[in-house]
Design a protein around this motif. Structure first.
Motif, PDB file in Angstrom:
ATOM      1  N   GLY A 204     -23.203  -9.431  17.258  1.00  0.00           N
ATOM      2  CA  GLY A 204     -21.919  -9.277  17.932  1.00  0.00           C
ATOM      3  C   GLY A 204     -21.226  -7.983  17.543  1.00  0.00           C
ATOM      4  O   GLY A 204     -20.598  -7.320  18.386  1.00  0.00           O
ATOM      5  N   LEU A 205     -21.345  -7.602  16.269  1.00  0.00           N
ATOM      6  CA  LEU A 205     -20.757  -6.336  15.810  1.00  0.00           C
ATOM      7  C   LEU A 205     -21.395  -5.156  16.526  1.00  0.00           C
ATOM      8  O   LEU A 205     -20.699  -4.242  16.994  1.00  0.00           O
ATOM      9  N   ALA A 206     -22.727  -5.156  16.627  1.00  0.00           N
ATOM     10  CA  ALA A 206     -23.429  -4.040  17.270  1.00  0.00           C
ATOM     11  C   ALA A 206     -23.095  -3.953  18.760  1.00  0.00           C
ATOM     12  O   ALA A 206     -22.778  -2.882  19.270  1.00  0.00           O
ATOM     13  N   PHE A 207     -23.161  -5.085  19.455  1.00  0.00           N
ATOM     14  CA  PHE A 207     -22.876  -5.099  20.896  1.00  0.00           C
ATOM     15  C   PHE A 207     -21.391  -4.856  21.177  1.00  0.00           C
ATOM     16  O   PHE A 207     -21.008  -3.958  21.927  1.00  0.00           O
ATOM     17  N   GLY A 208     -20.554  -5.699  20.565  1.00  0.00           N
ATOM     18  CA  GLY A 208     -19.124  -5.649  20.843  1.00  0.00           C
ATOM     19  C   GLY A 208     -18.483  -4.361  20.370  1.00  0.00           C
ATOM     20  O   GLY A 208     -17.633  -3.779  21.068  1.00  0.00           O
ATOM     21  N   GLY A 209     -18.865  -3.893  19.187  1.00  0.00           N
ATOM     22  CA  GLY A 209     -18.304  -2.655  18.653  1.00  0.00           C
ATOM     23  C   GLY A 209     -18.641  -1.459  19.517  1.00  0.00           C
ATOM     24  O   GLY A 209     -17.803  -0.578  19.745  1.00  0.00           O
ATOM     25  N   TYR A 210     -19.870  -1.425  20.025  1.00  0.00           N
ATOM     26  CA  TYR A 210     -20.293  -0.305  20.877  1.00  0.00           C
ATOM     27  C   TYR A 210     -19.486  -0.278  22.168  1.00  0.00           C
ATOM     28  O   TYR A 210     -18.994   0.776  22.600  1.00  0.00           O
ATOM     29  N   GLU A 211     -19.327  -1.448  22.795  1.00  0.00           N
ATOM     30  CA  GLU A 211     -18.564  -1.516  24.045  1.00  0.00           C
ATOM     31  C   GLU A 211     -17.084  -1.230  23.800  1.00  0.00           C
ATOM     32  O   GLU A 211     -16.422  -0.595  24.635  1.00  0.00           O
ATOM     33  N   LEU A 212     -16.550  -1.682  22.670  1.00  0.00           N
ATOM     34  CA  LEU A 212     -15.151  -1.392  22.340  1.00  0.00           C
ATOM     35  C   LEU A 212     -14.948   0.103  22.148  1.00  0.00           C
ATOM     36  O   LEU A 212     -13.935   0.663  22.581  1.00  0.00           O
ATOM     37  N   ALA A 213     -15.904   0.772  21.509  1.00  0.00           N
ATOM     38  CA  ALA A 213     -15.811   2.223  21.303  1.00  0.00           C
ATOM     39  C   ALA A 213     -15.795   2.952  22.647  1.00  0.00           C
ATOM     40  O   ALA A 213     -15.019   3.891  22.842  1.00  0.00           O
ATOM     41  N   ILE A 214     -16.646   2.515  23.584  1.00  0.00           N
ATOM     42  CA  ILE A 214     -16.662   3.127  24.914  1.00  0.00           C
ATOM     43  C   ILE A 214     -15.312   2.914  25.604  1.00  0.00           C
ATOM     44  O   ILE A 214     -14.750   3.832  26.209  1.00  0.00           O
ATOM     45  N   PHE A 215     -14.761   1.706  25.483  1.00  0.00           N
ATOM     46  CA  PHE A 215     -13.471   1.386  26.106  1.00  0.00           C
ATOM     47  C   PHE A 215     -12.341   2.234  25.517  1.00  0.00           C
ATOM     48  O   PHE A 215     -11.434   2.671  26.234  1.00  0.00           O
ATOM     49  N   LEU A 216     -12.389   2.483  24.200  1.00  0.00           N
ATOM     50  CA  LEU A 216     -11.334   3.243  23.523  1.00  0.00           C
ATOM     51  C   LEU A 216     -11.562   4.761  23.598  1.00  0.00           C
ATOM     52  O   LEU A 216     -10.762   5.528  23.053  1.00  0.00           O
ATOM     53  N   HIS A 217     -12.668   5.193  24.218  1.00  0.00           N
ATOM     54  CA  HIS A 217     -12.996   6.614  24.360  1.00  0.00           C
ATOM     55  C   HIS A 217     -13.179   7.298  23.000  1.00  0.00           C
ATOM     56  O   HIS A 217     -12.676   8.396  22.752  1.00  0.00           O
ATOM     57  N   VAL A 218     -13.880   6.594  22.103  1.00  0.00           N
ATOM     58  CA  VAL A 218     -14.303   7.209  20.848  1.00  0.00           C
ATOM     59  C   VAL A 218     -15.826   7.151  20.812  1.00  0.00           C
ATOM     60  O   VAL A 218     -16.453   6.486  21.636  1.00  0.00           O
ATOM     61  N   SER A 219     -16.440   7.861  19.868  1.00  0.00           N
ATOM     62  CA  SER A 219     -17.895   7.972  19.842  1.00  0.00           C
ATOM     63  C   SER A 219     -18.548   6.645  19.468  1.00  0.00           C
ATOM     64  O   SER A 219     -18.465   6.192  18.325  1.00  0.00           O
ATOM     65  N   ALA A 220     -19.198   6.014  20.439  1.00  0.00           N
ATOM     66  CA  ALA A 220     -19.893   4.761  20.179  1.00  0.00           C
ATOM     67  C   ALA A 220     -21.093   4.938  19.238  1.00  0.00           C
ATOM     68  O   ALA A 220     -21.317   4.095  18.360  1.00  0.00           O
ATOM     69  N   PRO A 221     -21.893   6.027  19.367  1.00  0.00           N
ATOM     70  CA  PRO A 221     -22.992   6.207  18.416  1.00  0.00           C
ATOM     71  C   PRO A 221     -22.519   6.340  16.964  1.00  0.00           C
ATOM     72  O   PRO A 221     -23.120   5.755  16.059  1.00  0.00           O
ATOM     73  N   ILE A 222     -21.452   7.112  16.734  1.00  0.00           N
ATOM     74  CA  ILE A 222     -20.947   7.262  15.365  1.00  0.00           C
ATOM     75  C   ILE A 222     -20.399   5.936  14.862  1.00  0.00           C
ATOM     76  O   ILE A 222     -20.584   5.561  13.691  1.00  0.00           O
ATOM     77  N   MET A 223     -19.732   5.178  15.733  1.00  0.00           N
ATOM     78  CA  MET A 223     -19.259   3.844  15.354  1.00  0.00           C
ATOM     79  C   MET A 223     -20.418   2.968  14.888  1.00  0.00           C
ATOM     80  O   MET A 223     -20.339   2.303  13.855  1.00  0.00           O
TER      81      MET A 223
END
Length: 416
Positions: free
Chosen positions: A241-260
């Motif tokens: 859930g952290l990997a999936f949800g965190g990545y999508e949240l990063a995209i939504f917030l317009h921050v770097s999802a790979p670095i997250m």
């Protein structure tokens, strides 16, 4: 095709091609699957040339386009792959190498982008800013491919940490540099805040720093929850859930999802494993993510092999692709050598660190995905073809020779 049908087809083909490789080619798994998929693609093209009335190539090309490789990787698979890769890099090991890793993932990426971009502009005649976009997408290395082929070399832990840490972070940094340059080179198709030097710096800070902060916060919150739980199946689910949800949240917030994904994976892989999991949970979490890593890597390399259908190979594109190989290797050499030379007065490096990290800087799926994600323009087909040629050379030629190189020159004791 539906999403389930696409996923089913990819898994079936990855398994079938993996079996062919295991039984006949006996190459490293991911590289073998890539080669079998590429040969199968060429076979379909050959049959289409002999029997054009069947329309096989057009049908397969339509299916490949349905895969939406760029979106599948950048908005889904990449987060899982980077999280899985970061889980196996310990913060304590990375702490000893952080200066070199930081220099290579920042100054190194900048130097590589500039060298490849300027050279590609001279080679093809395209505008410098557009060529720098190519430099940015040709600079990131593929951490999964790198570690996969280097495991056979039995490298020292310090060398493995350098390569793994730098690969994980330069993916994220190069992706942010790519977004900034695309915003400047193709302003009509992107947000206005990506144009101009001030806007570029603002976007870089927002993406890079924001991604790192979000990864740290989500990793810490997940760790606090996992400390209260002793159920390995639930804890594995929480990390997923952290990997999936965190990545999508990063995209939504317009921050770097790979670095997250990298920062969160590092936190869970070190602090979470030491202080938030039982021994049984740790074994299941590590085994689960190793399996996810290998399955996704197999599917990713399968998709790269099929992407040949999306590329237009003109004479100019082939020349540009061959030139891009030389530019990429030179850019990588500078990106490795400059940080090493800067730090050499302060510490010792093992023999072979520069050639191993230069030749071992494999390009992979992220470069192809970034090329496919470019706005439509007169330069996109040439950039895509050059990128594909570069990635195929890197994975097949460098991937099959870097482990023997590392065995020959990288196994002496390292002086710290």
């Amino acid at each position: 095709m539906t999403l389930l049908q696409i996923a089913s087809l990819l898994i079936v083909l990855a398994g079938a091609f993996g079996a062919i490789n295991y039984l006949f080619l006996k190459l490293p798994s991911s590289i073998g699957i890539l080669i079998v998929a590429f040969l199968a693609s060429l076979g379909v093209m050959g049959l289409d040339y002999l029997l054009p009335s069947w329309g096989m190539a057009d049908a397969v090309r339509a299916d490949v386009e349905d895969l939406e490789f760029s979106s599948a990787l950048l908005e889904g698979m990449l987060g899982l792959l980077l999280f899985a890769g970061a889980l196996h890099v310990k913060l304590s090991d990375l702490k000893r190498e952080w200066v070199l890793v930081a220099l290579m993932a920042t100054i190194g990426v900048g130097l590589s982008t500039a060298i490849i971009g300027i050279g590609f502009s001279w080679l093809t005649g395209m505008p410098l800013l557009v060529a720098l976009v190519f430099g940015a997408l040709a600079s990131p290395t593929d951490p999964v491919a790198v570690l996969g082929v280097l495991r056979a070399a039995n490298l020292k832990k310090t060398m493995e940490t350098k390569i793994a840490g730098e690969s994980l972070f330069n993916d994220g940094v190069a992706y942010v540099v790519f977004l900034v340059l695309v915003g400047m080179a193709f302003p009509s198709g992107h947000d206005a805040h990506g144009t101009g030097l001030t806007g570029a710096l603002k976007l870089f800070g927002q993406e890079a720093i924001g991604g790192a902060v979000l990864g740290g916060v989500l990793g810490w919150l997940t760790f606090r929850v996992m400390r209260l739980i002793d159920d390995y199946s639930l804890e594995v689910l929480i990390t997923l859930g952290l990997a999936f949800g965190g990545y999508e949240l990063a995209i939504f917030l317009h921050v770097s999802a790979p670095i997250m994904a990298v920062v969160a994976g590092l936190f869970i892989g070190d602090v979470g494993v030491k202080h938030g999991m039982s021994e049984e949970t740790r074994k299941y979490v590590e085994a689960f993510w190793k399996l996810i890593d290998e399955i996704l890597n197999a599917v990713l390399f399968l998709m790269i092999g099929f992407e040949v259908f999306a590329v237009a190979f003109t004479d100019d594109a082939i020349v540009a692709g061959i030139g891009a190989i030389g530019l990429s290797l030179f850019g990588r050499l500078v990106a490795v050598a400059v940080p090493v030379l800067v730090l050499k007065p302060f510490r010792e490096f093992s023999r072979g660190v520069v050639p191993i990290m230069t030749w071992g800087g494999l390009k992979g799926g992220i470069s192809v995905a970034l090329a496919l994600s470019l706005p439509d323009s007169e330069y996109k087909p040439l950039i895509l073809a050059a990128t594909y040629i570069l990635v195929m050379f890197s994975i097949i030629i460098q991937g099959l020779t870097v482990a023997p190189l590392a065995k020959r020159i990288g196994r002496e004791p390292e002086l710290m």
